[in-house]
Design an enzyme around this catalytic site. Structure first.
Site, short mmCIF file in Angstrom:
data_model
loop_
_atom_site.label_atom_id
_atom_site.label_comp_id
_atom_site.label_asym_id
_atom_site.label_seq_id
_atom_site.Cartn_x
_atom_site.Cartn_y
_atom_site.Cartn_z
CE LYS A 112 -4.39 -1.85 1.21
NZ LYS A 112 -5.51 -1.81 2.21
NE ARG A 162 -7.69 -8.34 -0.10
CZ ARG A 162 -7.30 -7.51 -0.86
NH1 ARG A 162 -6.26 -6.76 -0.82
NH2 ARG A 162 -7.81 -7.67 -2.20
#
Length: 356
Positions: A291, A333
């Site tokens: 991210k 994840r």
């Protein structure tokens, strides 16, 4: 804004209890005896509901093991960290968009590879929910994901968990009909009012994710009085909403929503204070992989000329993952299944090792 009543672990010995009543000052307790005295006092004041709520949250703080089960498949959480491998069937996802878009054969090969590398759950998404992403129609999303789900079950069987990353009830229902086990809803069942009915009907696990705003605008004018307390309140409200509509408590998985309506400092604070989510008594999933906040930290603190692209954020992702797992995350994840599985195997082995 006002918050629900919370128990906040200040450190290993002190718990801070914050009341929803803004005129009630926080109370600090150091052990169970002091907590029982507080509960006794609240009951003597006629605050039985508050005493019950606090007692439930206190018990939740000590829950370590959970189980995900659906259609004869089981995952035990707490002994080792569970890995959710990402399969984006989109042309525009921030990291790997386009690689598996409308290529069923390549998608099946990638899932087989992720399972071999150590993935426990395969998370399939047909719409990018990165900040600024443009929504797609229900029909387009279904055209992207349903043929792949069918192919996966046909080619690889039904012994592994598949989750569908969608906030649309029609997509979730179609995916569940084709053999999906878990619904991973970035909106926590708040975007589509029919989603709660689908979860109840299929009695499947659901990931309640916190987001602020929709993908197209969620990074605009982001503000929190207290990011963790606001996340917990949202998750608690959505869980109560689900329970009211017949979803069983053990079907919920919670996700604080790293990057969904959060700035860099919010994401750091979430990971730093992740253990506060324990008051909800549910397994915690976290999506850190590649991210943008990872890239921002690396660029700014290491003085890089450019922000590293998503595929070069593995080391940073693993660093944040370690802190999250040690702070209570049960499911990670990730795009990088092999590296994450090896990393977590070492981490779980060391933290679970009993010195005699």
């Amino acid at each position: 804004m006002g918050y629900h009543t919370h128990i906040i672990p200040e450190n290993k010995k002190v718990y801070k209890i914050v009341f929803s009543d803004p005129f009630s000052p926080p109370v600090y307790v150091e052990d169970e005896d002091q907590f029982k005295e507080l509960i006794k006092k609240l009951k003597s004041e006629g605050k039985n509901n508050l005493a019950k709520d606090l007692t439930e949250k206190w018990v939740n703080l000590y829950k370590e093991h959970f189980k995900i089960n659906y259609k004869g498949k089981f995952l035990n959480l707490g002994t080792r960290t569970v890995i959710m491998g990402i399969l984006n069937l989109t042309p525009d996802s921030f990291s790997d968009g386009g690689i598996y878009y409308k290529n069923i054969e390549k998608a099946v090969e990638r899932v087989a590879q992720m399972l071999e590398e150590g993935a426990d759950i395969i998370d399939i998404g047909g719409e990018s929910t990165r900040p600024g992403a443009v929504p797609v129609t229900t029909e387009e999303e279904m055209e992207r994901v349903i043929p792949v789900i069918k192919a996966l079950r046909k080619e690889l069987g039904d012994k592994f968990f598949i989750s569908i990353d969608t906030y649309k009830s029609k997509v979730a229902q179609a995916a569940l009909e084709e053999g999906v086990d878990i619904v991973n809803d970035i909106s926590g069942m708040s975007f589509d009012p029919e989603m709660v009915k689908v979860i109840q009907k299929y009695d499947c696990p659901v990931v309640i994710n916190h987001t602020k705003g929709r993908p197209e605008n969620m990074q605009e004018n982001v503000y929190y009085n207290d990011v963790i307390l606001e996340i917990i309140d949202f998750l608690e409200n959505q869980i109560k909403f689900g329970l009211k509509h017949g979803i069983r408590k053990d079907r919920f998985i919670i996700d604080p929503g790293i990057g969904f309506g959060k700035y860099v400092e919010h994401n750091i604070e979430i990971i730093k204070r992740l253990n506060e989510l324990k008051v909800l008594g549910l397994p915690v999933l976290i999506g850190i992989s590649r991210k943008s906040f990872i890239g921002s930290i690396i660029k700014n603190l290491l003085g890089r000329e450019e922000t590293p692209p998503p595929v070069e954020r593995l080391s940073g992702s693993l660093g944040a993952t370690a802190y999250a797992v040690l702070n209570g995350a049960h499911i990670i994840r990730t795009h990088d299944v092999k590296e994450t599985a090896e990393f977590l195997t070492i981490l779980d082995t060391i933290r679970g090792y009993k010195v005699v």
